[in-house]
Each structure stands twice: as C-alpha cells, then as structure tokens.
Design an enzyme around this catalytic site. Structure first.
Site, PDB file in Angstrom:
ATOM      1  N   ASP A 135      -0.283  -5.754   9.521  1.00  0.00           N
ATOM      2  CA  ASP A 135      -1.329  -4.801   9.151  1.00  0.00           C
ATOM      3  C   ASP A 135      -2.589  -5.604   8.837  1.00  0.00           C
ATOM      4  OD1 ASP A 135      -2.968  -2.855   8.176  1.00  0.00           O
ATOM      5  OD2 ASP A 135      -1.532  -2.025   6.756  1.00  0.00           O
ATOM      6  N   TRP A 164       0.870  -1.179   0.000  1.00  0.00           N
ATOM      7  CA  TRP A 164       0.000   0.000   0.000  1.00  0.00           C
ATOM      8  C   TRP A 164       0.911   1.235   0.000  1.00  0.00           C
ATOM      9  CZ3 TRP A 164      -2.171   2.569   4.870  1.00  0.00           C
ATOM     10  CH2 TRP A 164      -3.207   3.455   4.557  1.00  0.00           C
ATOM     11  N   LYS A 183     -13.097  -0.779   6.740  1.00  0.00           N
ATOM     12  CA  LYS A 183     -13.761  -1.568   5.699  1.00  0.00           C
ATOM     13  C   LYS A 183     -14.785  -2.522   6.297  1.00  0.00           C
ATOM     14  CE  LYS A 183     -10.503   0.347   3.516  1.00  0.00           C
ATOM     15  NZ  LYS A 183      -9.612   0.515   2.411  1.00  0.00           N
TER      16      LYS A 183
END
Ligand code: PLP
Length: 398
Positions: free
Chosen positions: A212, A132, A247
């Site tokens: 993560d 990312w 999310k």
C-alpha cells in the site's frame, strides 16, 4: 412490517465523530490532530498550484465526457507506473507491469481484494497490527480471511523481530499487506535492512506482497519512498501495489489512484488485466476521469511536474520540521527523550504513545483532538502552537 426492520445502526467512523466534536468546540486555542489530511500553517488543506494550473488547461482542452476505458486513462496509468516503479523500470519496458486506474487508493485496495478472492481463492491476507482501520473492514467485506502480524511492541516501538517471526509461519501463498512508507497509523517505517529481511521471508514462504503506497513523497522524498517497492519489484516475480494520489497531489475528493500489478511475464499480465477489467466493471464500471487527467497533465509536463515536486517537498519538510519542533518543545518539560520517536517517525501520523485516558484529558481539558489510540496527525500542528501542545502533553503525563 417494514422491509428494513432488520437493519441495525452501525457506529459512525470514530474519526468523523472526532471532527464533529472539534467543530463544536468553542475554545479558540483548539487543535485538530485527528483527521488524516495534510494541513498548511493556516490549517487549510490546500490545492497545489500545479493542480490548479493543470485543471485550467484541462477545462480549455477537454472535448468529451464520454467514458474512460476499464483500466482508466492510459497516460495516467503509464506515468503513474513510472513514478512508482521508476522511469527506467525493466518491468514496464518488458510489459510485465501495468496500472489500472481506480477511485483512490481505497478503490485500488478493494479491487485487489476482489482479485484475490476471485482469482486466488483460499488465500488469506495478513495486516500489520495496528494498521489503517479501513484495511480491516475492506478486505473482510471483499470476502477475505484477515489475519495480523505484530508490528509495534509493548514498548510502543517498531518490533521487526516479532514481525519477521510471524511472517515466517504464515501459510504458503497467503497475501501480506505492507506499507511502503509513512505507516498509518504509527509513523514507524521499516528501514532498508528490515525490508530486505521481510523480502527474504516472503521468498522463503512464497507469500504474495500487496504494498500500500498511499504517501509517496511524504516520507524521505518521492524516489526514496519508492525504494522498497522497487526492490520487491526487482526481486520477486509477482507483486501487487496500490497507489494513491490523494495526499501527494492533494486530490483527496477527486478519488484518484491505481492498482499496479507486476506479473511473471507479459502474457500472464494480459490474463490478469482481463480479470481486473471484469471485476472493476462490476464495482464501479469505469473510474472517474478528472483527477487522473490532472495527474497525467502534471507528470507529462516538465514545468508542472517541477512545480508539483517542489510543492510536495515543502509539505514533506513542513511535517518533518514540526516533528522535530515538537520534540524540542517537550525538552523543557523533561519529556524529549520519552517522545524522541516522534522525530524519527515518517509521514503525517505519529503513534505518540499517549494512553486513551491521556488522549481524553487532552481533549477535555486542553481542546487537543487526536485519535483514542494516541495517533496524532502531525500535519495538523503549526509552529506557533508547539509550546502550547507540549505544555498540554506535559500536564496529562504528569
Ligand atoms: N492506504 C492508507 C494507509 C491510507 O492512509 C489511505 C488514506 O488515508 C489510503 C490507503 C487511501 O486513500 P484514498 O482512497 O483517499 O486515496
């Protein structure tokens, strides 16, 4: 002379410029596979019903807007830790792990970065190539030396051998960032065997993993996605985990997340948490309350929790079926084998393997918007548009 004369302009986030270009596109058949948010069949990013119901309850019951503490909402921290580490986690029972509430997963990553720089000086951090993009800049801005280990090979497939070989040569004690599931941007996840091998290298090199965990529930399911996190927590004395509720709870703008630290013993955890409270105080003082209160309400109420889990599961299944549907739609064009990996990847994102030139042609000739690297947000699709997309891909690949 202007005090600001030396301030140069930096380029904007490429994904945001892509969104802008999409907005201005007048083609009614345009498709947005760019920005990384979940979308339903109507192209909307919905607020889960469980969130709406929890919010209603909170409006009625909230009595104060005074600050939450430095580690945030205690009920949120406890319930989220259980969601991540397991309700029966021995680490939680032994007070060897705890969560500090942060503004989103990004806040958790930044707090982890500051903690490493401040308390573990000299340690570098190693990121998958690719990762990312915010990982790259965030840790550099936190003052860490950032390096990379290979993740995807020249054939555009996961390359575990190259990854393990690189990890085996990292400086002892350095930090390795791993994606728990739904790797962003590739969608290629490590399998259980791969994670076990990575764990062995981490032990041998005495590396510190930072996991993560931004997509719990979007890969194989809420519990299944936590498998590697729990394996590492069981096998290693120390571990950092960043969790995001953006999310899976659809709370993107409420900035809800946590940094979970697992330490060797309860006493050391207290030392570490004193540092985290100090560092957080200097970053954002105290975290925003609303999103965390919503999550605590949902996780603490059997009915809301069941509703949320069902909603999350339907989001997960929708993306998985779009993945399979796209590969099927590519079959009449003779491309199902070439793109078979799309059905095997997990989460919202897919490294399609399309080249930057093909991505550009998709945008210019077919109004299909995806990131230049060929990363597509599969959740941006809907079942009625699969054939249209497959035909456009076939044209640019022809
Ligand atoms: N980590 C990864 C890999 C992500 O993709 C994201 C969001 O896109 C995050 C962390 C942080 O998310 P947020 O700060 O919105 O919770």
């Amino acid at each position: 002379m202007s005090q600001f004369a030396s301030v140069a302009r930096v380029p904007g986030d490429p994904i945001l410029s892509l969104m802008e270009a999409y907005r201005q596109d007048r083609n009614a058949a345009k498709l947005d596979l760019g920005v990384g948010v979940y979308k339903d069949a109507q192209g909307l990013t919905p607020i889960p019903r469980a969130v709406k119901l929890a919010e209603q309850r909170l409006i009625d019951s909230e009595t104060t807007k005074t600050y939450v503490g430095g580690h945030g909402d205690a009920a949120f921290a406890e319930r989220l830790s259980q969601l991540v580490l397991g309700a029966d986690s021995p680490l939680l029972a032994g007070q060897r792990a705890a969560a500090t509430q942060t503004p989103g997963g990004t806040g958790a990553l930044r707090l982890a970065g500051d903690f490493i720089r401040h308390c573990l000086p000299g340690r570098g951090i190693w990121l998958s190539d690719p990762t990312w993009p915010i990982h790259e800049t965030l840790f550099a801005e936190a003052g860490l030396k950032v390096g990379h280990y290979p993740y995807v090979g020249a054939d555009n497939r996961l390359d575990v051998e190259a990854m393990i070989a690189a990890l085996a040569h990292l400086p002892k004690g350095d930090v390795v960032l791993l994606h728990a599931c739904c790797h962003n941007p590739t969608g290629f996840d490590l399998g259980p065997r791969d994670f076990k091998r990575v764990l062995e290298v981490i032990k041998a090199r005495e590396l510190l993993p930072l996991i993560d965990f931004a997509y719990q529930g979007f890969g194989d399911g809420l519990e299944q996605d936590a498998w590697a996190v729990r394996l590492f927590a069981a096998e290693l004395p120390e571990l950092l985990i960043t969790s995001s509720c953006s999310k899976n709870f659809g709370l993107y703008r409420e900035r809800t997340g946590a940094l979970i630290v697992c330490a060797g013993d309860a006493d050391k955890l207290v030392d570490i948490r004193s540092q985290l409270a100090y560092l957080a105080r200097n970053l954002w003082s105290t975290p925003p309350a609303h999103g965390a209160a919503v999550v605590a309400e949902i996780l603490g109420d059997a009915e809301l929790r069941k509703l949320w889990q069902d909603e999350l599961e339907s989001m997960r299944l929708r993306v998985a079926s779009l993945r399979r549907g796209l590969v099927e739609a590519l079959a009449p064009h003779g491309l199902s084998e070439r793109f078979a990996h799309i059905a095997e990847q997990r989460g919202m994102f897919s490294y399609t393997g399309l080249t930057p030139i093909q991505v550009q042609r998709l945008r210019e000739d077919f109004s299909v918007y995806m990131v230049g690297s060929g990363r597509a947000n599969v959740a941006g699709l809907d079942a009625t548009r699969l054939e249209q997309l497959a035909a456009a891909i076939a044209r640019v690949c022809g």
